[in-house]
Design an enzyme around this catalytic site. Structure first.
Site, PDB file in Angstrom:
ATOM      1  N   LYS A   1     -14.214  -7.279  -4.734  1.00  0.00           N
ATOM      2  CA  LYS A   1     -14.357  -7.340  -3.289  1.00  0.00           C
ATOM      3  C   LYS A   1     -15.833  -7.849  -3.005  1.00  0.00           C
ATOM      4  O   LYS A   1     -16.569  -6.629  -3.045  1.00  0.00           O
ATOM      5  CB  LYS A   1     -13.697  -6.300  -2.595  1.00  0.00           C
TER       6      LYS A   1
ATOM      7  N   ASP B   1     -10.550  -0.638  -8.452  1.00  0.00           N
ATOM      8  CA  ASP B   1     -10.698  -1.207  -7.335  1.00  0.00           C
ATOM      9  C   ASP B   1     -11.961  -0.502  -6.553  1.00  0.00           C
ATOM     10  O   ASP B   1     -13.303  -0.653  -6.978  1.00  0.00           O
ATOM     11  CB  ASP B   1      -9.703  -1.269  -6.240  1.00  0.00           C
TER      12      ASP B   1
ATOM     13  N   ASP C   1      -0.860  -0.463  -4.294  1.00  0.00           N
ATOM     14  CA  ASP C   1      -2.217  -0.148  -4.165  1.00  0.00           C
ATOM     15  C   ASP C   1      -2.124   1.254  -3.632  1.00  0.00           C
ATOM     16  O   ASP C   1      -1.773   1.636  -2.309  1.00  0.00           O
ATOM     17  CB  ASP C   1      -2.912  -1.023  -3.100  1.00  0.00           C
TER      18      ASP C   1
ATOM     19  N   GLU D   1      -3.176  -0.523  -8.243  1.00  0.00           N
ATOM     20  CA  GLU D   1      -4.735  -0.509  -7.961  1.00  0.00           C
ATOM     21  C   GLU D   1      -4.949   0.980  -7.671  1.00  0.00           C
ATOM     22  O   GLU D   1      -4.317   1.661  -6.881  1.00  0.00           O
ATOM     23  CB  GLU D   1      -5.120  -1.203  -6.456  1.00  0.00           C
TER      24      GLU D   1
ATOM     25  N   LYS E   1       0.779  -1.155   0.047  1.00  0.00           N
ATOM     26  CA  LYS E   1      -0.067  -0.147   0.126  1.00  0.00           C
ATOM     27  C   LYS E   1       0.864   1.151  -0.145  1.00  0.00           C
ATOM     28  O   LYS E   1       1.799   1.390   0.857  1.00  0.00           O
ATOM     29  CB  LYS E   1      -0.807   0.067   1.219  1.00  0.00           C
TER      30      LYS E   1
END
Length: 361
Positions: free
Chosen positions: A276, A249, A198, A224, A168
């Site tokens: 997700k 995402d 991400d 992402e 991240k």
């Protein structure tokens, strides 16, 4: 196909405690509120299916102050309904009774009913992942934090045998984040370790391409959501010009109809999408995204969203219904002190289901 009458739905709130301060682009998480949904027939009350509804703070459509009241009403209204127990009929039942702006509720009710369909033994989908311990490759997640904390995580994941890492970015200085990527690449090339990043929408649209060009020197698999969701023209331009494959995402949140999903994919033309179930409305919605993406030659993978082992188990079993060697984002079950004991284990960068271990809910 079995029909269950006098079906009962109940729920219970549960608070998960993180083992560390989990840094995201939307703040630091120390606890995670979630809700377990139970489904059973009055005729066979010992057979219970479980699902999980856990909206993500500041991100999920159903992150609303009265969520507990909403789930209470849903359980009351759906109790005593007749349900045909087959996968397709369950999907139809949930979509017709749970509003689309409560995606985590759809996921929870789908899971609880699918579990009930298979005998209430936490088998949500009948796959070799459960029956034969077939492993699912997953990425090792590197959480945001200061440089030392992130470096410590990187070393640990590499020692644990992961060959795909996801880091991240967007929380600390960009130069420091690039140094961390350089550190990994100084030890392992792209043929040894796959690297994903991400950004959770952290880059300004005006600076995103420049940052992607700089990141491209680290041989990244993908990035992402480089810019904030909802900037469709900017994202489409970025996907056309990017030196790094882009995965959508957060961009998928709130896109409900099949026509809207197709329009988004055709207009932005991403290289990948990330699914997700908690955020996009469960398995039926994921099926639609996957079918559209494959028809447009867009890659995809599936990721959990801070669920307990109840939700993670359902997502993993759904993932196992597809023949994909792509590393998935299914490693969040180890984040909590008080997660539910389960057969889910992480072994050398894969998620496995160990039938010798038991569930404790």
């Amino acid at each position: 196909m079995k029909q269950i009458e006098n079906i009962v739905f109940e729920f219970k709130k549960y608070v998960l405690d993180f083992k560390f301060d989990a840094g995201t682009s939307r703040g630091v998480l120390k606890k995670k509120e979630t809700y377990l949904v139970k489904a059973y027939s009055k005729l066979f009350p010992q057979i219970v299916g479980y699902g999980e509804a856990g909206p993500l703070p500041k991100l999920s459509l159903d992150d609303v102050s009265d969520f507990e009241e909403k789930i209470k009403i849903a359980c009351q209204e759906l109790t005593q309904r007749k349900v045909l127990l087959s996968k397709d009929k369950i999907f139809e039942f949930v979509q017709s009774h749970i509003p689309e702006n409560f995606p985590s509720l759809r996921f929870a009710f789908e899971t609880a009913l699918l579990d009930l369909l298979h005998g209430g033994e936490r088998m949500v989908f009948d796959t070799e992942f459960v029956r034969e311990r077939r492993p699912i490759p997953i990425n090792g997640l590197i959480w945001m934090g200061d440089r030392g904390f992130m470096l410590e995580q990187i070393d640990k994941k590499l020692e644990e045998g992961y060959d795909c890492l996801k880091m991240k970015i967007g929380a600390i200085d960009f130069d420091q984040e690039c140094e961390l990527l350089e550190y990994i690449r100084s030890k392992y090339d792209q043929n040894t370790i796959t690297l994903r990043v991400d950004a959770n929408g952290a880059f300004a649209a005006s600076e995103a391409l420049g940052k992607l060009q700089r990141l491209s020197q680290y041989d990244l698999h993908s990035i992402e959501q480089p810019i904030r969701q909802g900037q469709f023209e900017e994202m489409a331009t970025l996907c056309a010009e990017t030196p790094i494959p882009i995965a959508l995402d957060e961009e998928l949140i709130g896109i409900h109809s099949l026509a809207s999903k197709e329009s988004l994919l055709k207009s932005i033309k991403p290289q990948y999408i990330i699914l997700k179930p908690t955020l996009v409305g469960g398995f039926k919605s994921c099926d639609e995204w996957i079918n559209l993406a494959e028809g447009l030659d867009i890659g995809w993978w599936i990721t959990s969203a801070l669920e307990s082992n109840i939700g993670l188990n359902a997502i993993a079993q759904y993932t196992a219904t597809f023949d994909s060697d792509m590393p998935q984002g299914l490693g969040t079950g180890q984040l909590y002190f008080n997660n539910f004991e389960s057969p889910l284990l992480i072994e050398t960068g894969t998620l496995v289901y160990d039938q010798t271990s038991k569930w404790e809910i």
